[in-house]
Design a protein around this motif. Structure first.
Motif, PDB file in Angstrom:
ATOM      1  N   VAL A  67       0.847  -1.203   0.000  1.00 23.25           N
ATOM      2  CA  VAL A  67       0.000   0.000   0.000  1.00 23.25           C
ATOM      3  C   VAL A  67       0.877   1.245   0.000  1.00 23.25           C
ATOM      4  O   VAL A  67       0.629   2.198  -0.753  1.00 23.25           O
ATOM      5  N   SER A  68       1.935   1.219   0.800  1.00 21.23           N
ATOM      6  CA  SER A  68       2.769   2.433   0.841  1.00 21.23           C
ATOM      7  C   SER A  68       3.530   2.611  -0.483  1.00 21.23           C
ATOM      8  O   SER A  68       3.648   3.732  -0.988  1.00 21.23           O
ATOM      9  N   GLU A  69       3.981   1.505  -1.094  1.00 16.38           N
ATOM     10  CA  GLU A  69       4.611   1.627  -2.431  1.00 16.38           C
ATOM     11  C   GLU A  69       3.616   2.142  -3.464  1.00 16.38           C
ATOM     12  O   GLU A  69       3.944   2.959  -4.318  1.00 16.38           O
ATOM     13  N   ALA A  70       2.397   1.621  -3.374  1.00 10.67           N
ATOM     14  CA  ALA A  70       1.363   2.025  -4.342  1.00 10.67           C
ATOM     15  C   ALA A  70       1.130   3.532  -4.280  1.00 10.67           C
ATOM     16  O   ALA A  70       0.993   4.199  -5.314  1.00 10.67           O
ATOM     17  N   LYS A  71       1.118   4.061  -3.051  1.00 13.64           N
ATOM     18  CA  LYS A  71       0.884   5.505  -2.888  1.00 13.64           C
ATOM     19  C   LYS A  71       1.998   6.314  -3.550  1.00 13.64           C
ATOM     20  O   LYS A  71       1.781   7.434  -4.005  1.00 13.64           O
ATOM     21  N   GLU A  72       3.222   5.759  -3.566  1.00 16.46           N
ATOM     22  CA  GLU A  72       4.341   6.427  -4.261  1.00 16.46           C
ATOM     23  C   GLU A  72       4.210   6.250  -5.780  1.00 16.46           C
ATOM     24  O   GLU A  72       4.428   7.193  -6.538  1.00 16.46           O
ATOM     25  N   LEU A  73       3.868   5.028  -6.198  1.00 14.90           N
ATOM     26  CA  LEU A  73       3.792   4.744  -7.650  1.00 14.90           C
ATOM     27  C   LEU A  73       2.755   5.624  -8.344  1.00 14.90           C
ATOM     28  O   LEU A  73       2.980   6.086  -9.463  1.00 14.90           O
ATOM     29  N   VAL A  74       1.632   5.883  -7.683  1.00 16.77           N
ATOM     30  CA  VAL A  74       0.582   6.663  -8.357  1.00 16.77           C
ATOM     31  C   VAL A  74       1.014   8.117  -8.582  1.00 16.77           C
ATOM     32  O   VAL A  74       0.399   8.822  -9.383  1.00 16.77           O
ATOM     33  N   LYS A  75       2.104   8.526  -7.919  1.00 16.71           N
ATOM     34  CA  LYS A  75       2.602   9.899  -8.138  1.00 16.71           C
ATOM     35  C   LYS A  75       3.219  10.051  -9.524  1.00 16.71           C
ATOM     36  O   LYS A  75       3.426  11.161  -9.998  1.00 16.71           O
ATOM     37  N   PHE A  76       3.535   8.921 -10.191  1.00 13.66           N
ATOM     38  CA  PHE A  76       4.108   9.012 -11.548  1.00 13.66           C
ATOM     39  C   PHE A  76       3.088   9.529 -12.561  1.00 13.66           C
ATOM     40  O   PHE A  76       3.457  10.013 -13.615  1.00 13.66           O
ATOM     41  N   GLY A  77       1.825   9.384 -12.265  1.00  9.93           N
ATOM     42  CA  GLY A  77       0.825   9.896 -13.206  1.00  9.93           C
ATOM     43  C   GLY A  77      -0.568   9.388 -12.882  1.00  9.93           C
ATOM     44  O   GLY A  77      -0.715   8.377 -12.180  1.00  9.93           O
ATOM     45  N   PRO A  78      -1.574  10.080 -13.416  1.00 10.37           N
ATOM     46  CA  PRO A  78      -2.962   9.681 -13.130  1.00 10.37           C
ATOM     47  C   PRO A  78      -3.345   8.361 -13.783  1.00 10.37           C
ATOM     48  O   PRO A  78      -4.382   7.778 -13.464  1.00 10.37           O
ATOM     49  N   ASN A  79      -2.488   7.892 -14.739  1.00 12.51           N
ATOM     50  CA  ASN A  79      -2.804   6.647 -15.462  1.00 12.51           C
ATOM     51  C   ASN A  79      -2.150   5.408 -14.843  1.00 12.51           C
ATOM     52  O   ASN A  79      -2.227   4.325 -15.423  1.00 12.51           O
ATOM     53  N   VAL A  80      -1.526   5.559 -13.668  1.00  6.28           N
ATOM     54  CA  VAL A  80      -0.842   4.398 -13.068  1.00  6.28           C
ATOM     55  C   VAL A  80      -1.853   3.403 -12.501  1.00  6.28           C
ATOM     56  O   VAL A  80      -2.812   3.776 -11.825  1.00  6.28           O
ATOM     57  N   LEU A  97      -6.433  -0.667  -1.350  1.00  2.00           N
ATOM     58  CA  LEU A  97      -6.196   0.299  -2.451  1.00  2.00           C
ATOM     59  C   LEU A  97      -7.497   0.602  -3.182  1.00  2.00           C
ATOM     60  O   LEU A  97      -7.737   1.743  -3.586  1.00  2.00           O
ATOM     61  N   SER A  98      -8.335  -0.413  -3.319  1.00  2.00           N
ATOM     62  CA  SER A  98      -9.619  -0.203  -3.980  1.00  2.00           C
ATOM     63  C   SER A  98     -10.449   0.817  -3.190  1.00  2.00           C
ATOM     64  O   SER A  98     -11.073   1.721  -3.755  1.00  2.00           O
ATOM     65  N   GLY A  99     -10.394   0.711  -1.863  1.00  2.00           N
ATOM     66  CA  GLY A  99     -11.088   1.674  -0.992  1.00  2.00           C
ATOM     67  C   GLY A  99     -10.539   3.078  -1.132  1.00  2.00           C
ATOM     68  O   GLY A  99     -11.240   4.066  -0.911  1.00  2.00           O
ATOM     69  N   LEU A 100      -9.248   3.173  -1.504  1.00  2.00           N
ATOM     70  CA  LEU A 100      -8.618   4.491  -1.672  1.00  2.00           C
ATOM     71  C   LEU A 100      -8.790   5.018  -3.096  1.00  2.00           C
ATOM     72  O   LEU A 100      -8.276   6.080  -3.444  1.00  2.00           O
ATOM     73  N   GLY A 101      -9.444   4.224  -3.935  1.00  2.00           N
ATOM     74  CA  GLY A 101      -9.657   4.646  -5.330  1.00  2.00           C
ATOM     75  C   GLY A 101      -8.429   4.445  -6.204  1.00  2.00           C
ATOM     76  O   GLY A 101      -8.316   5.038  -7.276  1.00  2.00           O
ATOM     77  N   ILE A 102      -7.484   3.588  -5.758  1.00  2.00           N
ATOM     78  CA  ILE A 102      -6.285   3.300  -6.566  1.00  2.00           C
ATOM     79  C   ILE A 102      -6.530   2.016  -7.349  1.00  2.00           C
ATOM     80  O   ILE A 102      -6.873   0.974  -6.773  1.00  2.00           O
ATOM     81  N   MET A 103      -6.350   2.110  -8.681  1.00  2.00           N
ATOM     82  CA  MET A 103      -6.608   0.946  -9.541  1.00  2.00           C
ATOM     83  C   MET A 103      -5.496  -0.093  -9.384  1.00  2.00           C
ATOM     84  O   MET A 103      -4.315   0.270  -9.300  1.00  2.00           O
TER      85      MET A 103
END
Ligand code: G3P
Length: 215
Positions: A67-80, A97-103
């Motif tokens: 989850v913490s890596e995912a939060k960093e990865l999504v900073k690369f762009g809205p399409n991550v 992540l699904s609860g946080l709206g991260i695909m």
């Protein structure tokens, strides 16, 4: 069927883009290991290069790390789209992540029930590895069929993303089954274009034209 390209190589992505065939990109740690340079810079460039989804994979094995890596990865762009391995901890992470709206894209799926669990956890994509299953003497495409049926049965919005594609027949069979996405290596994409009868026919047209103009 959407076409993603399975690579972390920017030249391949740019070349494939020229054909407007590429709806997205999938990467994994092995694909990044083949590139030179900082993976973060490459990932950022890929996310800028394509408008569609770009799967970037986590390395951690515990849900909290993922989850913490995912939060960093999504900073690369809205399409991550964050790629998560199909493990107990992975499912936990997908749910958070699904609860946080991260695909998420649940990777390394080798059975229909793994795929069902991933969909129930909230994955946007599940990735059945057809080539690796075929290599074991099992049918990768049967898994794609089963996942497609299960997701249709229950109206899951989770998409079947056919991965570990080795040759054009995998792409054809995925399309006939009605898979949502095929992620295809650059070499296979290029081999879909070519046919010896097309080359032969074109040569014949050109030869005939030359002859008629010389008259
Ligand atoms: O990126 C996931 C998958 O497509 C990798 O396939 O079996 O060629 O390593 P493989």
């Amino acid at each position: 069927m959407k076409f993603f390209i399975d690579t972390a190589n920017l030249d391949q992505i740019r070349k494939a883009k020229e054909y407007n065939l590429i709806d997205g990109v999938t990467t994994n740690p092995t694909l990044f290991s083949r590139e030179t340079g900082d993976w973060r810079e490459i990932a950022a460039k890929i996310c800028r290069e394509v408008e569609g989804p770009v799967s970037l994979e986590v390395i951690g094995l515990e849900a909290e790390e993922m989850v913490s890596e995912a939060k960093e990865l999504v900073k690369f762009g809205p399409n991550v789209v964050v790629k998560i391995p199909m493990t107990e901890q992975g499912l936990k992470a997908v749910n958070i992540l699904s609860g946080l709206g991260i695909m998420t894209n649940v990777t390394l799926v080798f059975s229909p029930l793994q795929g069902l669990l991933a969909a129930k956890a909230g994955a946007a994509y599940v990735s059945p590895f057809v080539g690796r299953l075929d290599g074991l003497g099992q049918s990768g495409m049967e898994l794609v069929e089963q996942l497609t049926t299960i997701f249709d049965n229950y109206d899951f919005s989770t998409q079947v993303l056919v991965a570990s594609i080795r040759h054009p027949m995998h792409v054809l069979e995925a399309a006939l089954i009605g898979a949502d996405v095929a992620t295809v290596p650059f070499s296979v994409i290029m081999s879909l274009v070519r046919h010896p009868m097309t080359d032969k026919g074109l040569q014949q047209f050109l030869d005939d034209w030359k002859k008629s103009q010389a008259k």
